[in-house]
Design a protein around this motif. Sequence first.
Motif, PDB file in Angstrom:
ATOM      1  N   VAL A   1     -17.430  18.496 -58.707  1.00 57.10           N
ATOM      2  CA  VAL A   1     -16.492  18.584 -59.824  1.00 57.10           C
ATOM      3  C   VAL A   1     -15.188  19.140 -59.273  1.00 57.10           C
ATOM      4  CG1 VAL A   1     -15.996  19.613 -62.069  1.00 57.10           C
ATOM      5  CG2 VAL A   1     -18.350  18.965 -61.486  1.00 57.10           C
ATOM      6  N   THR A   2     -14.111  18.391 -59.478  1.00 55.23           N
ATOM      7  CA  THR A   2     -12.805  18.758 -58.940  1.00 55.23           C
ATOM      8  C   THR A   2     -11.803  18.880 -60.074  1.00 55.23           C
ATOM      9  OG1 THR A   2     -13.306  17.459 -56.965  1.00 55.23           O
ATOM     10  CG2 THR A   2     -11.017  18.131 -57.276  1.00 55.23           C
ATOM     11  N   ALA A   3     -11.033  19.953 -60.091  1.00 51.56           N
ATOM     12  CA  ALA A   3      -9.976  20.105 -61.090  1.00 51.56           C
ATOM     13  C   ALA A   3      -8.855  19.111 -60.808  1.00 51.56           C
ATOM     14  CB  ALA A   3      -9.429  21.530 -61.070  1.00 51.56           C
ATOM     15  N   LEU A   4      -8.351  18.475 -61.862  1.00 49.84           N
ATOM     16  CA  LEU A   4      -7.257  17.513 -61.753  1.00 49.84           C
ATOM     17  C   LEU A   4      -6.009  18.048 -62.447  1.00 49.84           C
ATOM     18  CD1 LEU A   4      -9.110  14.172 -62.627  1.00 49.84           C
ATOM     19  CD2 LEU A   4      -8.622  15.096 -60.348  1.00 49.84           C
ATOM     20  N   ALA A   5      -4.875  17.516 -62.055  1.00 49.30           N
ATOM     21  CA  ALA A   5      -3.639  17.821 -62.764  1.00 49.30           C
ATOM     22  C   ALA A   5      -3.690  17.187 -64.148  1.00 49.30           C
ATOM     23  CB  ALA A   5      -2.429  17.287 -61.994  1.00 49.30           C
ATOM     24  N   SER A   6      -3.067  17.828 -65.106  1.00 47.25           N
ATOM     25  CA  SER A   6      -3.038  17.273 -66.455  1.00 47.25           C
ATOM     26  C   SER A   6      -2.294  15.949 -66.469  1.00 47.25           C
ATOM     27  CB  SER A   6      -2.352  18.256 -67.412  1.00 47.25           C
ATOM     28  OG  SER A   6      -2.131  17.651 -68.668  1.00 47.25           O
ATOM     29  N   SER A   7      -2.784  15.009 -67.263  1.00 51.12           N
ATOM     30  CA  SER A   7      -2.070  13.738 -67.431  1.00 51.12           C
ATOM     31  C   SER A   7      -0.963  13.866 -68.465  1.00 51.12           C
ATOM     32  CB  SER A   7      -3.049  12.634 -67.857  1.00 51.12           C
ATOM     33  OG  SER A   7      -3.603  12.933 -69.126  1.00 51.12           O
ATOM     34  N   ASN A   8      -0.886  15.023 -69.135  1.00 56.49           N
ATOM     35  CA  ASN A   8       0.148  15.262 -70.134  1.00 56.49           C
ATOM     36  C   ASN A   8       1.134  16.284 -69.571  1.00 56.49           C
ATOM     37  OD1 ASN A   8       1.765  15.961 -72.299  1.00 56.49           O
ATOM     38  ND2 ASN A   8       0.097  16.179 -73.751  1.00 56.49           N
ATOM     39  N   PRO A   9       2.301  15.845 -69.112  1.00 59.41           N
ATOM     40  CA  PRO A   9       3.245  16.783 -68.479  1.00 59.41           C
ATOM     41  C   PRO A   9       3.841  17.791 -69.448  1.00 59.41           C
ATOM     42  CG  PRO A   9       4.275  14.637 -68.792  1.00 59.41           C
ATOM     43  CD  PRO A   9       2.827  14.474 -69.156  1.00 59.41           C
ATOM     44  N   TYR A  10       3.604  17.603 -70.754  1.00 60.44           N
ATOM     45  CA  TYR A  10       4.165  18.523 -71.735  1.00 60.44           C
ATOM     46  C   TYR A  10       3.237  19.692 -72.050  1.00 60.44           C
ATOM     47  CZ  TYR A  10       7.637  14.939 -72.084  1.00 60.44           C
ATOM     48  OH  TYR A  10       8.621  14.044 -71.760  1.00 60.44           O
ATOM     49  N   LEU A  11       2.051  19.691 -71.470  1.00 62.86           N
ATOM     50  CA  LEU A  11       1.177  20.849 -71.601  1.00 62.86           C
ATOM     51  C   LEU A  11       1.719  21.960 -70.712  1.00 62.86           C
ATOM     52  CD1 LEU A  11      -2.376  19.247 -71.599  1.00 62.86           C
ATOM     53  CD2 LEU A  11      -1.313  20.490 -73.478  1.00 62.86           C
ATOM     54  N   ARG A  12       1.806  23.122 -71.263  1.00 61.04           N
ATOM     55  CA  ARG A  12       2.386  24.275 -70.579  1.00 61.04           C
ATOM     56  C   ARG A  12       1.427  24.814 -69.530  1.00 61.04           C
ATOM     57  NH1 ARG A  12       3.752  29.461 -74.291  1.00 61.04           N
ATOM     58  NH2 ARG A  12       4.240  31.009 -72.669  1.00 61.04           N
ATOM     59  N   GLY A  13       1.886  24.926 -68.307  1.00 62.16           N
ATOM     60  CA  GLY A  13       1.056  25.434 -67.233  1.00 62.16           C
ATOM     61  C   GLY A  13       1.033  26.951 -67.197  1.00 62.16           C
ATOM     62  N   ALA A  14       0.108  27.493 -66.436  1.00 63.73           N
ATOM     63  CA  ALA A  14      -0.005  28.947 -66.296  1.00 63.73           C
ATOM     64  C   ALA A  14       1.290  29.519 -65.751  1.00 63.73           C
ATOM     65  CB  ALA A  14      -1.169  29.282 -65.378  1.00 63.73           C
ATOM     66  N   GLY A  15       1.810  30.551 -66.397  1.00 65.94           N
ATOM     67  CA  GLY A  15       3.044  31.188 -65.957  1.00 65.94           C
ATOM     68  C   GLY A  15       4.309  30.487 -66.379  1.00 65.94           C
ATOM     69  N   GLU A  16       4.185  29.357 -67.067  1.00 68.04           N
ATOM     70  CA  GLU A  16       5.363  28.605 -67.497  1.00 68.04           C
ATOM     71  C   GLU A  16       5.795  29.026 -68.900  1.00 68.04           C
ATOM     72  OE1 GLU A  16       4.358  24.505 -67.268  1.00 68.04           O
ATOM     73  OE2 GLU A  16       4.466  24.425 -65.080  1.00 68.04           O
ATOM     74  N   GLN A  17       7.100  28.881 -69.159  1.00 66.80           N
ATOM     75  CA  GLN A  17       7.630  29.125 -70.498  1.00 66.80           C
ATOM     76  C   GLN A  17       7.477  27.876 -71.352  1.00 66.80           C
ATOM     77  OE1 GLN A  17       8.571  31.951 -71.551  1.00 66.80           O
ATOM     78  NE2 GLN A  17       9.466  33.161 -69.893  1.00 66.80           N
ATOM     79  N   ALA A  18       7.432  28.077 -72.665  1.00 63.95           N
ATOM     80  CA  ALA A  18       7.485  26.936 -73.576  1.00 63.95           C
ATOM     81  C   ALA A  18       8.824  26.233 -73.431  1.00 63.95           C
ATOM     82  CB  ALA A  18       7.304  27.413 -75.015  1.00 63.95           C
ATOM     83  N   LEU A  19       8.832  24.923 -73.623  1.00 65.18           N
ATOM     84  CA  LEU A  19      10.091  24.175 -73.600  1.00 65.18           C
ATOM     85  C   LEU A  19      10.988  24.647 -74.742  1.00 65.18           C
ATOM     86  CD1 LEU A  19       8.726  20.564 -72.972  1.00 65.18           C
ATOM     87  CD2 LEU A  19       9.782  22.100 -71.294  1.00 65.18           C
ATOM     88  N   ALA A  20      12.269  24.747 -74.463  1.00 67.20           N
ATOM     89  CA  ALA A  20      13.264  25.104 -75.479  1.00 67.20           C
ATOM     90  C   ALA A  20      13.913  23.823 -75.986  1.00 67.20           C
ATOM     91  CB  ALA A  20      14.313  26.034 -74.892  1.00 67.20           C
ATOM     92  N   VAL A  21      13.763  23.557 -77.274  1.00 64.93           N
ATOM     93  CA  VAL A  21      14.270  22.323 -77.875  1.00 64.93           C
ATOM     94  C   VAL A  21      15.377  22.678 -78.862  1.00 64.93           C
ATOM     95  CG1 VAL A  21      13.694  20.255 -79.186  1.00 64.93           C
ATOM     96  CG2 VAL A  21      11.996  21.269 -77.631  1.00 64.93           C
ATOM     97  N   ALA A  22      16.555  22.106 -78.645  1.00 64.02           N
ATOM     98  CA  ALA A  22      17.723  22.390 -79.482  1.00 64.02           C
ATOM     99  C   ALA A  22      17.675  21.529 -80.738  1.00 64.02           C
ATOM    100  CB  ALA A  22      19.007  22.126 -78.700  1.00 64.02           C
ATOM    101  N   HIS A  23      17.445  22.157 -81.882  1.00 59.46           N
ATOM    102  CA  HIS A  23      17.261  21.469 -83.154  1.00 59.46           C
ATOM    103  C   HIS A  23      18.594  20.934 -83.674  1.00 59.46           C
ATOM    104  CE1 HIS A  23      16.331  21.610 -87.671  1.00 59.46           C
ATOM    105  NE2 HIS A  23      15.554  20.667 -87.169  1.00 59.46           N
ATOM    106  N   ARG A  24      18.724  19.608 -83.743  1.00 55.28           N
ATOM    107  CA  ARG A  24      19.967  18.935 -84.133  1.00 55.28           C
ATOM    108  C   ARG A  24      21.124  19.370 -83.231  1.00 55.28           C
ATOM    109  NH1 ARG A  24      19.272  20.060 -90.693  1.00 55.28           N
ATOM    110  NH2 ARG A  24      17.021  19.730 -90.686  1.00 55.28           N
ATOM    111  N   GLY A  25      20.793  19.611 -81.949  1.00 52.37           N
ATOM    112  CA  GLY A  25      21.749  20.210 -81.032  1.00 52.37           C
ATOM    113  C   GLY A  25      21.740  21.718 -81.211  1.00 52.37           C
TER     114      GLY A  25
END
Length: 473
Positions: free
Chosen positions: A214-238
């Motif tokens: 059993v081998t760990a794989l990288a997520s196929s969803n690049p929008y999943l937040r990795g360990a130690g990463e910040q949430a994406l900052a999304v500018a609402h209507r700019g």
Amino acid sequence: MTVLVISAALTAGATAPSAVSAERVSPARLHAVSAAPGDTVVRQAFGGTVLPAGWKPVSGTWKVRDGRLTGTGGTRARITFGAPLTDFRFEATARFEKVDDTSRWFALGLDLPASGATPWWIATLRSGSTAANGVEFAQRTSSGTWNVTDVAAAAGAAGTGKDVRVRVDVHGMRADWYLDGRKVLSTDRLRRSAGGRQALLVDGATVSFDDVKVTALASSNPYLRGAGEQALAVAHRGASAAAPENTLAAQELARRSGADFIETDAQISKDGVPYVMHDNTVDRTTNGTGDLTTLTSARLDALDAGSWFSSKYAGERVPTLRAQAFGLRTRGGRLLLEIKRAASRDQVARMLGVLREAGILSPDRVFVQSFSKQHLTWARELAPELPRGYLTSTLDADPVAVARDLGLTAYNPKAAALTARPSVVGDLHRAGVATMVWTVDDPAQWRTLDSLGVDAIITNRPAELVSWQAAQD
């Protein structure tokens, strides 16, 4: 914590694996145990006469002999092992030694509790693997029934007395089944649990296994937040707290703030031109009146979209989606596009068409979201490569099922709804689905959402959010 992963072969008479190699893996991102992509979580070549440490027989007969693990069971013999993982490769060499008939099977267990109790998910191979249902993905439900989601016929028969190399790659609720290196079946309908781990199962047969890995794989969803990463900052209507919303000025401020995405709303004018505006009418944010869909592009282009906010922005225009897209192309930035009020597939196609014309219609530049499931379905048909998010003010009874049905990359709930039911974040993550939460401007709420592990925060104050995140490092 760290997890010691042992690669071992049992020596004769040993009571525990002898360490051939040991690797350190990182703390869990989503579960109690996880690993960095590429880390080996389980590796077993069976020797000696006893079961490896951590392998738990649940039913049937399981023995180590002649360098293999042999399982015998009349009905769903099970042995569990491994760790809860969201993204992993499970592979083994297997051989049917004896079968009651060609419909009998063994399976790689993809998500079973350590106890082996239902519900659980498996990838099944029948001895008569060339049958129409020779290869399956299936669930054993809590009520003791089968939910077979996907079936296929293998190119060759597994038969008896012959080694076959089997492998399943799992990414959340998606999985690919391989037989002797050839992909034979895929699914996007797995359901994942918080503590589910790997297992081997045998039904109506005796089957031997070797070289289980059993081998760990990288997520196929690049929008999943990795360990130690910040949430994406999304500018609402700019950067809509600092400039008139959904204007090029707000877009530019959002870009300078360091926002990861610029969120915008698109709808179609009377003469078929996609414009950037949130409200149904132009009344609140311009010096005009009327429903946008009843106004021509000539009328919309003449409106002042800045004076309502500040005299500093007098003369700012209602931008076309095309203008915004070319601004993103020339000045940078990624777009979170909310499709609004599209009455037809053709109207969604027009919105995506201007992004294509600008050269930014790619999954690394554009993310599509909507409150409308129909809009997302059309977007999936027209540009299946684009990530998609479903906006909702209230949580669905089963967000994972909604994500599965729509093929979502993200489930995008209102913050208040999510904080009232925070377990949804983990449920979605185990299914490989990100969470993008709206619309949050308060640092106390940012802290709460950060602690829940959300993957993106949509805010009117992107500069402040980016600064707040930097201060947390």
